[in-house]
Write an enzyme that holds these catalytic residues in place. Sequence first.
Site, PDB file in Angstrom:
ATOM      1  N   GLY A   7      12.189  24.467  31.537  1.00  0.00           N
ATOM      2  CA  GLY A   7      12.639  23.969  30.232  1.00  0.00           C
ATOM      3  C   GLY A   7      12.118  24.852  29.115  1.00  0.00           C
ATOM      4  O   GLY A   7      11.396  24.396  28.227  1.00  0.00           O
ATOM      5  N   PRO A   8      12.474  26.163  29.152  1.00  0.00           N
ATOM      6  CA  PRO A   8      11.924  27.092  28.154  1.00  0.00           C
ATOM      7  C   PRO A   8      12.654  26.996  26.814  1.00  0.00           C
ATOM      8  O   PRO A   8      13.404  27.886  26.428  1.00  0.00           O
ATOM      9  CB  PRO A   8      12.121  28.463  28.817  1.00  0.00           C
ATOM     10  CG  PRO A   8      13.333  28.290  29.685  1.00  0.00           C
ATOM     11  CD  PRO A   8      13.359  26.850  30.128  1.00  0.00           C
ATOM     12  N   ALA A  10      11.736  25.543  22.651  1.00  0.00           N
ATOM     13  CA  ALA A  10      10.815  26.028  21.621  1.00  0.00           C
ATOM     14  C   ALA A  10       9.384  26.098  22.149  1.00  0.00           C
ATOM     15  O   ALA A  10       8.754  27.166  22.154  1.00  0.00           O
ATOM     16  CB  ALA A  10      10.907  25.120  20.392  1.00  0.00           C
ATOM     17  N   ALA A 120       6.511  24.931  17.202  1.00  0.00           N
ATOM     18  CA  ALA A 120       7.383  26.026  17.628  1.00  0.00           C
ATOM     19  C   ALA A 120       8.803  25.701  17.216  1.00  0.00           C
ATOM     20  O   ALA A 120       9.225  24.541  17.257  1.00  0.00           O
ATOM     21  CB  ALA A 120       7.303  26.205  19.138  1.00  0.00           C
ATOM     22  N   LYS A 175      -1.734   9.734  20.468  1.00  0.00           N
ATOM     23  CA  LYS A 175      -0.547  10.465  20.008  1.00  0.00           C
ATOM     24  C   LYS A 175       0.662   9.517  19.998  1.00  0.00           C
ATOM     25  O   LYS A 175       1.482   9.549  19.076  1.00  0.00           O
ATOM     26  CB  LYS A 175      -0.319  11.656  20.960  1.00  0.00           C
ATOM     27  CG  LYS A 175       0.908  12.494  20.684  1.00  0.00           C
ATOM     28  CD  LYS A 175       0.561  13.801  20.013  1.00  0.00           C
ATOM     29  CE  LYS A 175       1.765  14.576  19.545  1.00  0.00           C
ATOM     30  NZ  LYS A 175       2.305  15.507  20.506  1.00  0.00           N
ATOM     31  N   ASN A 179       3.209   8.600  16.981  1.00  0.00           N
ATOM     32  CA  ASN A 179       4.660   8.766  17.145  1.00  0.00           C
ATOM     33  C   ASN A 179       5.406   7.442  16.925  1.00  0.00           C
ATOM     34  O   ASN A 179       6.485   7.434  16.333  1.00  0.00           O
ATOM     35  CB  ASN A 179       4.995   9.312  18.540  1.00  0.00           C
ATOM     36  CG  ASN A 179       4.660  10.786  18.704  1.00  0.00           C
ATOM     37  OD1 ASN A 179       4.415  11.260  19.806  1.00  0.00           O
ATOM     38  ND2 ASN A 179       4.637  11.527  17.615  1.00  0.00           N
ATOM     39  N   ASN A 193       8.383  13.253   6.844  1.00  0.00           N
ATOM     40  CA  ASN A 193       7.230  12.394   7.160  1.00  0.00           C
ATOM     41  C   ASN A 193       6.545  11.876   5.897  1.00  0.00           C
ATOM     42  O   ASN A 193       6.115  10.715   5.842  1.00  0.00           O
ATOM     43  CB  ASN A 193       6.211  13.173   8.004  1.00  0.00           C
ATOM     44  CG  ASN A 193       6.763  13.542   9.368  1.00  0.00           C
ATOM     45  OD1 ASN A 193       7.859  13.133   9.734  1.00  0.00           O
ATOM     46  ND2 ASN A 193       6.006  14.321  10.123  1.00  0.00           N
ATOM     47  N   SER A 245      10.383  15.111  15.181  1.00  0.00           N
ATOM     48  CA  SER A 245      11.348  15.529  16.206  1.00  0.00           C
ATOM     49  C   SER A 245      12.457  14.482  16.366  1.00  0.00           C
ATOM     50  O   SER A 245      13.619  14.823  16.585  1.00  0.00           O
ATOM     51  CB  SER A 245      10.639  15.776  17.539  1.00  0.00           C
ATOM     52  OG  SER A 245       9.917  14.622  17.907  1.00  0.00           O
ATOM     53  N   GLU A 257      13.755  10.837  22.125  1.00  0.00           N
ATOM     54  CA  GLU A 257      12.763  10.491  23.149  1.00  0.00           C
ATOM     55  C   GLU A 257      12.262   9.045  22.954  1.00  0.00           C
ATOM     56  O   GLU A 257      11.182   8.705  23.395  1.00  0.00           O
ATOM     57  CB  GLU A 257      11.598  11.491  23.106  1.00  0.00           C
ATOM     58  CG  GLU A 257      12.034  12.910  23.502  1.00  0.00           C
ATOM     59  CD  GLU A 257      10.914  13.948  23.472  1.00  0.00           C
ATOM     60  OE1 GLU A 257      10.525  14.438  24.551  1.00  0.00           O
ATOM     61  OE2 GLU A 257      10.443  14.281  22.372  1.00  0.00           O
TER      62      GLU A 257
HETATM   63  N1  LIG Z   1       8.735  22.233  19.261  1.00  0.00           N
HETATM   64  C1  LIG Z   1       7.534  21.802  18.905  1.00  0.00           C
HETATM   65  O1  LIG Z   1       6.951  22.271  17.911  1.00  0.00           O
HETATM   66  C2  LIG Z   1       6.819  20.748  19.731  1.00  0.00           C
HETATM   67  C3  LIG Z   1       5.470  20.503  19.456  1.00  0.00           C
HETATM   68  C4  LIG Z   1       4.792  19.561  20.216  1.00  0.00           C
HETATM   69  C5  LIG Z   1       5.458  18.865  21.209  1.00  0.00           C
HETATM   70  N2  LIG Z   1       6.772  19.104  21.442  1.00  0.00           N
HETATM   71  C6  LIG Z   1       7.431  18.346  22.510  1.00  0.00           C
HETATM   72  O2  LIG Z   1       7.720  19.250  23.569  1.00  0.00           O
HETATM   73  C7  LIG Z   1       8.910  18.823  24.252  1.00  0.00           C
HETATM   74  C8  LIG Z   1       9.915  19.964  24.214  1.00  0.00           C
HETATM   75  O3  LIG Z   1      10.235  20.190  22.854  1.00  0.00           O
HETATM   76  P1  LIG Z   1      11.010  21.490  22.346  1.00  0.00           P
HETATM   77  O4  LIG Z   1      10.943  21.451  20.878  1.00  0.00           O
HETATM   78  O5  LIG Z   1      10.528  22.680  23.074  1.00  0.00           O
HETATM   79  O6  LIG Z   1      12.496  21.109  22.812  1.00  0.00           O
HETATM   80  P2  LIG Z   1      13.682  22.098  23.227  1.00  0.00           P
HETATM   81  O7  LIG Z   1      13.619  23.318  22.388  1.00  0.00           O
HETATM   82  O8  LIG Z   1      14.924  21.289  23.251  1.00  0.00           O
HETATM   83  O9  LIG Z   1      13.278  22.508  24.722  1.00  0.00           O
HETATM   84  C9  LIG Z   1      13.687  21.831  25.867  1.00  0.00           C
HETATM   85  C10 LIG Z   1      14.346  22.843  26.757  1.00  0.00           C
HETATM   86  O10 LIG Z   1      14.745  22.226  27.985  1.00  0.00           O
HETATM   87  C11 LIG Z   1      15.929  22.866  28.378  1.00  0.00           C
HETATM   88  N3  LIG Z   1      16.680  22.137  29.383  1.00  0.00           N
HETATM   89  C12 LIG Z   1      17.576  21.128  29.203  1.00  0.00           C
HETATM   90  N4  LIG Z   1      18.083  20.742  30.395  1.00  0.00           N
HETATM   91  C13 LIG Z   1      17.494  21.517  31.336  1.00  0.00           C
HETATM   92  C14 LIG Z   1      17.630  21.626  32.738  1.00  0.00           C
HETATM   93  N5  LIG Z   1      18.453  20.825  33.415  1.00  0.00           N
HETATM   94  N6  LIG Z   1      16.899  22.541  33.391  1.00  0.00           N
HETATM   95  C15 LIG Z   1      16.057  23.366  32.727  1.00  0.00           C
HETATM   96  N7  LIG Z   1      15.907  23.336  31.378  1.00  0.00           N
HETATM   97  C16 LIG Z   1      16.618  22.415  30.691  1.00  0.00           C
HETATM   98  C17 LIG Z   1      16.723  23.005  27.078  1.00  0.00           C
HETATM   99  O11 LIG Z   1      17.777  23.919  27.273  1.00  0.00           O
HETATM  100  P3  LIG Z   1      18.768  24.380  26.091  1.00  0.00           P
HETATM  101  O12 LIG Z   1      17.942  25.332  25.266  1.00  0.00           O
HETATM  102  O13 LIG Z   1      19.867  25.045  26.797  1.00  0.00           O
HETATM  103  O14 LIG Z   1      19.129  23.125  25.367  1.00  0.00           O
HETATM  104  C18 LIG Z   1      15.625  23.476  26.145  1.00  0.00           C
HETATM  105  O15 LIG Z   1      15.513  24.873  26.180  1.00  0.00           O
HETATM  106  C19 LIG Z   1       9.381  17.573  23.505  1.00  0.00           C
HETATM  107  O16 LIG Z   1       8.866  16.438  24.117  1.00  0.00           O
HETATM  108  C20 LIG Z   1       8.769  17.722  22.124  1.00  0.00           C
HETATM  109  O17 LIG Z   1       8.622  16.479  21.479  1.00  0.00           O
HETATM  110  C21 LIG Z   1       7.479  20.044  20.730  1.00  0.00           C
END
Ligand SMILES: NC(=O)c1ccc[n+]([C@@H]2O[C@H](COP(=O)([O-])OP(=O)(O)OC[C@H]3O[C@@H](n4cnc5c(N)ncnc54)[C@H](OP(=O)(O)O)[C@@H]3O)[C@@H](O)[C@H]2O)c1
Length: 293
Positions: A7-8, A10, A120, A175, A179, A193, A245, A257
């Site tokens: 799940g690469p 952000a 990110a 956390k 949330n 926020n 988010s 979520e």
């Molecule tokens: N971003 C932040 O700053 C941050 C900070 C703290 C916590 N978080 C938490 O971290 C988690 C991820 O957040 P994020 O911001 O990184 O979300 P995101 O950018 O949507 O990352 C999730 C990734 O999973 C991929 N994905 C979806 N279906 C999949 C599959 N079947 N197989 C493999 N990969 C798949 C998505 O693909 P696509 O790119 O193709 O959609 C996306 O790249 C969340 O719970 C968020 O609340 C995020």
Amino acid sequence: MNITIVGPGAIGSLWASYLHDAGHKISLWSRHKDDTLTIQRDSYPALSLANNDTQALKSADVILVTLKAPLVSSVLHQIKPHIDVDAIIILMHNGMGTAESVMTLMPENPLVLATTTHGAYRPSATQVLHTGQGQTLLGAVNDKALQCSFLAEVFHHALSDVAWHANIRQALWNKLAVNCAINPLTAIHQVRNGELARSEFRAQLDAIIDEVCHVMEAEEIAVDKAKLTVLIDQVIHSTSNNFSSMEQDIAHQRSSEIDFITGYLLQCASNHGIDVPTNQALYKAIKQIEQSW
Ligand SMILES: NC(=O)c1ccc[n+]([C@@H]2O[C@H](COP(=O)([O-])OP(=O)(O)OC[C@H]3O[C@@H](n4cnc5c(N)ncnc54)[C@H](OP(=O)(O)O)[C@@H]3O)[C@@H](O)[C@H]2O)c1
């Protein structure tokens, strides 16, 4: 170490880039079919990393799962045949409730939970911006993971601060409480926020916190209502310009979520026979918005 990031997006791309730069062999597992994917962090040179390589997945020492919570079980179910029973699984996402199903699915693997406050943002499919420095906590879920505290040093070396938490449930509940207070309200009202500091939200925030405290006590998680209120007010203040988010998910008509944040709270409340009407109403409101699309 051989590390596969599942799940690469952000946060996964951020860790992929930093762990690569720290000398680890990184591969990705995404939903895209390409053999390699490019990740460019900030203005650093772009990396080309193997994608969906089953051999790399089989030889992974660590599998860092940065999927959003609702996808964790189904994606791990699909790739389980390619995962070694000794591979350490780390779940890094907002919310709670996935660990139970992953332990049932992969009882042999050491299972670690992580929570991070780094920020990110992915402006395009190949770019990731490190938008905020933060802290990451790791901790064991099952007995096999008790010997994995060395991971804190490995991850800290790549992107500080990282600490091993002896009671990761405590950290995750804190956390979750933040949330539960911030995410549904900002998503329903489509506000930043900082807007929650307005007096019109005070009574609702107090009611949410009160209910969360009752459930935390029933779950035998240490909690002090006054301290939790101060913490939530501090987060509202220090992230006043940010959109949560969940606000972003609702704004872009992506499913949120909520089931793993307020939904997890409701499930625990129900297990203990505790009424949580304010959180119940927020959960229903988010579900109604999602169902209206
Ligand atoms: N971003 C932040 O700053 C941050 C900070 C703290 C916590 N978080 C938490 O971290 C988690 C991820 O957040 P994020 O911001 O990184 O979300 P995101 O950018 O949507 O990352 C999730 C990734 O999973 C991929 N994905 C979806 N279906 C999949 C599959 N079947 N197989 C493999 N990969 C798949 C998505 O693909 P696509 O790119 O193709 O959609 C996306 O790249 C969340 O719970 C968020 O609340 C995020």
